[in-house]
Design a protein around this motif. Structure first.
Motif, short mmCIF file in Angstrom:
data_model
loop_
_atom_site.label_atom_id
_atom_site.label_comp_id
_atom_site.label_asym_id
_atom_site.label_seq_id
_atom_site.Cartn_x
_atom_site.Cartn_y
_atom_site.Cartn_z
N GLY A 178 0.78 -1.26 -0.14
CA GLY A 178 0.02 -0.04 0.06
C GLY A 178 0.97 1.36 0.18
N ILE A 179 1.98 1.21 0.62
CA ILE A 179 3.13 2.45 0.77
C ILE A 179 3.95 2.52 -0.53
CG2 ILE A 179 2.72 2.59 3.17
CD1 ILE A 179 5.60 1.19 3.25
N SER A 180 3.52 1.88 -1.76
CA SER A 180 4.42 1.80 -2.84
C SER A 180 4.48 3.26 -3.33
CB SER A 180 3.75 1.11 -3.82
OG SER A 180 4.00 -0.37 -3.54
N ARG A 181 5.85 3.58 -3.62
CA ARG A 181 6.39 4.73 -4.33
C ARG A 181 6.66 4.54 -5.80
NH1 ARG A 181 5.18 9.54 -1.18
NH2 ARG A 181 5.72 9.13 1.03
N GLY A 182 7.22 5.55 -6.25
CA GLY A 182 7.56 5.48 -7.80
C GLY A 182 8.51 4.05 -8.13
N THR A 183 9.47 4.03 -7.19
CA THR A 183 10.37 3.02 -7.50
C THR A 183 9.84 1.63 -7.38
OG1 THR A 183 12.16 4.27 -6.43
CG2 THR A 183 12.84 1.85 -6.67
N ALA A 184 8.82 1.49 -6.46
CA ALA A 184 8.38 0.22 -6.32
C ALA A 184 7.44 -0.10 -7.33
CB ALA A 184 7.35 0.19 -4.91
N PHE A 185 6.64 1.03 -7.92
CA PHE A 185 5.55 0.77 -9.17
C PHE A 185 6.55 0.19 -10.54
CE2 PHE A 185 2.27 2.92 -6.76
CZ PHE A 185 1.14 2.25 -7.36
N HIS A 186 7.86 0.92 -10.52
CA HIS A 186 8.84 0.57 -11.53
C HIS A 186 9.10 -0.54 -11.23
CE1 HIS A 186 13.22 1.30 -13.18
NE2 HIS A 186 12.23 0.65 -14.11
N ASN A 187 9.49 -1.12 -10.21
CA ASN A 187 10.27 -2.47 -10.09
C ASN A 187 8.64 -3.68 -10.19
OD1 ASN A 187 12.56 -2.17 -9.37
ND2 ASN A 187 12.27 -1.56 -7.27
N MET A 188 7.66 -3.25 -10.00
CA MET A 188 6.50 -3.98 -10.26
C MET A 188 6.37 -4.33 -11.87
SD MET A 188 3.70 -2.55 -7.36
CE MET A 188 2.47 -3.41 -7.85
N ILE A 189 6.32 -3.16 -12.48
CA ILE A 189 6.28 -3.19 -14.05
C ILE A 189 7.38 -4.09 -14.67
CG2 ILE A 189 6.16 -2.08 -15.98
CD1 ILE A 189 5.47 0.65 -14.42
N THR A 190 8.53 -3.93 -14.22
CA THR A 190 9.49 -4.68 -14.65
C THR A 190 9.38 -6.21 -14.39
OG1 THR A 190 11.13 -2.80 -14.27
CG2 THR A 190 12.35 -4.85 -14.65
N LEU A 191 8.99 -6.56 -13.20
CA LEU A 191 8.83 -7.88 -12.83
C LEU A 191 7.62 -8.39 -13.64
CD1 LEU A 191 8.96 -10.34 -11.04
CD2 LEU A 191 7.49 -9.04 -9.29
N ALA A 192 6.54 -7.76 -13.73
CA ALA A 192 5.42 -8.18 -14.64
C ALA A 192 5.73 -8.57 -15.97
CB ALA A 192 4.32 -7.21 -14.54
N GLN A 193 6.88 -7.47 -16.61
CA GLN A 193 7.30 -7.86 -17.85
C GLN A 193 8.22 -9.03 -18.11
OE1 GLN A 193 9.19 -4.21 -19.77
NE2 GLN A 193 10.99 -5.27 -19.78
N LYS A 194 9.01 -9.25 -16.81
CA LYS A 194 9.90 -10.32 -17.03
C LYS A 194 9.04 -11.69 -16.53
CE LYS A 194 14.31 -12.27 -15.18
NZ LYS A 194 15.49 -12.06 -13.84
N MET A 195 7.94 -11.65 -16.10
CA MET A 195 6.95 -12.64 -15.88
C MET A 195 6.33 -13.03 -17.13
SD MET A 195 5.40 -12.28 -12.28
CE MET A 195 4.36 -13.83 -12.08
N ILE A 196 5.99 -12.10 -18.11
CA ILE A 196 5.37 -12.15 -19.28
C ILE A 196 6.16 -12.87 -20.26
CG2 ILE A 196 4.39 -11.16 -21.29
CD1 ILE A 196 3.25 -8.98 -19.39
#
Lengths: 309, 309
Positions: free
Chosen positions: A280-298
């Motif tokens: 819940g307390i995600s900041r920009g860096t966390a969102f960035h890492n989440m997008i990167t992770l999702a991309q790698k998972m795909i």
């Protein structure tokens, strides 16, 4: 490749989600981003932060599921929420992954019911990254999706965790251990006692036996399996440890690695499509890492490798 | 007041036990000490360290139970061991308490079978002190004696922990919490869900509801109740944290408080006489603290207060 992002989820939405997108694109990220959220709030922020219109599609979602709403009820009643629409897009193939820092319960319910488990998977699971004292990282699962577990479920978590560790964390032959109280076979509670022989016989994993609480932070195993009750308590204890060291100004690289923002989010394992749930307390860096992770998972197709069929 | 001490237990026995006795007497300790161990090894050390003969009775025990022996078998086969004789002395009223840094399993088996549970106590339990970030301490139980628990047992642990916190830790009205995943009533695994209403209805405790993993190190509750599987993993994780911070030279008063030697040992709660189990790596200070704890447990009559009769 299309990655769905809930722009309304998290304590600092949508601003920090936009910042994360900015970071992702600045880093050369090339997936097309499908954003769900309130158009009136989100579009001006995207423009203000110079996100090119070609990089994203914004899908208007007039409703928001609050952090404290009852997950099942909220998802059912708020079909026009950014989370509900996000899952709809994923389930219908309009996106290839979905991520959110919003209501964790709603994200889990969506993962279980808007999507479907992979063939043969008894129960999907969620994991966390554990920073080891020697600089490496381990995977602990389940961390809360399944508070009561059966041995067969733990055995599947071991296999799914092993696939994830190999494919996403880049560990060639992940050492899988059962989190237990006692080192020898036969130790532990009834669940651990019944799980051990299943893990031992599992040909899909490299099982190394039991690890204890004292081994969790050491480089003993790459994948540690436990029920979601135990795992959730360890996860939250580790998170609080980071908070405490910050408050006390105990600055050390080791504790900095307990900052879960570095890891970007928790993937739901064992379902048909990648879903990443952020803090819940995600900041920009966390969102960035989440997008990167999702991309790698795909692009690794990690989820499909977890099929038990 | 007579305190029984196993002189052969622990990695540094009997030397560190002798040092602990020296510290205890130097601090004005006045209980008579009944020492069990190999006379040929122990007596010269006692004399060398200037322990006055009037302070102790040395009972010769020719056998030693090793740290890695099977507890039940070892206790049965080694009736002349320092632990078996120590329990015999306690059970027959020759001593008022017994402590050892030896084979934990043998100490637990002895507590359960050489002694007897207090009236109405379903299962004895062991606890650990948790150092809170604000400088206070909490009690966590069970930490490994009961790996599978029933709700009624957890309810009793809450009461026993509450008595211990009040009587030994000096907390006037201990706040008792259920360790759980989720804050609200109804959350958690089946055990936690079934335990909550029992705790709520328990008139002998001040129940404040659930605490989560993130609250364990915070000053939320004075007594935290969980099954022995979860508790043991937390205990060992906390112990390893101390080791890691030492290895990494992260010097801070907060982590120094995770040095379990400071707390001297773990009492077994719910049995007829005080028994204190020390860590295998106990040094003089730990032995000193164990003797002091045993003494306090005797003169406060804390065990009798735990009777459910």
């Amino acid at each position: 490749m299309k990655i769905g992002i809930d722009m309304m989820g998290g304590d600092f939405a949508p601003l920090e989600a936009v910042k994360g997108i900015q970071q992702y694109l600045a880093g050369g990220g090339a997936a097309h981003l499908v954003l769900t959220g309130n158009e009136d709030l989100v579009r001006p922020l995207l423009e203000k932060h110079g996100i090119p219109a070609s990089a994203y599609t914004l899908v208007h979602a007039p409703q928001v599921i609050d952090m404290h709403e009852h997950p099942t009820r909220a998802l059912k009643e708020k079909q026009q929420s950014s989370i509900a629409i996000g899952f709809h897009l994923l389930a219908t193939g309009k996106t290839d992954a979905f991520l959110s820092a919003g209501n964790t319960g709603a994200m889990l319910v969506g993962s279980l019911y808007a999507l479907r488990p992979l063939e043969g998977v008894l129960r999907p699971t969620i994991s966390t990254i554990i920073p080891k004292e020697n600089g490496s990282t381990g995977l602990l699962l389940d961390v809360g999706l399944n508070s009561d577990c059966k041995p067969e479920q733990l055995n599947q978590f071991a296999r799914m965790g092993s696939v994830y560790a190999r494919t996403i964390l880049g560990i060639e032959k992940p050492r899988v251990a059962l989190l237990n109280i006692g080192e020898e076979e036969g130790k532990g509670n009834l669940l651990a006692q019944a799980t051990y022989p299943l893990l031992k016989a599992n040909e899909h994993i490299h099982f190394i036996g039991n690890v204890e609480g004292r081994d969790v932070l050491l480089d003993k195993a790459d994948v540690m399996v436990c029920d979601g009750f135990t795992g959730n308590i360890i996860l939250k204890l580790a998170e609080s440890l980071y908070e405490i060291t910050r408050q006390k100004h105990i600055d050390h690289e080791y504790f900095e690695r307990f900052n879960f923002e570095n890891y970007g989010g928790t993937p739901v394992l064992g379902i048909s499509h990648p879903v990443v749930i952020g803090h819940g307390i995600s900041r920009g860096t966390a969102f960035h890492n989440m997008i990167t992770l999702a991309q790698k998972m795909i692009y690794t197709g990690v989820m499909q490798q977890m099929s038990m069929g």
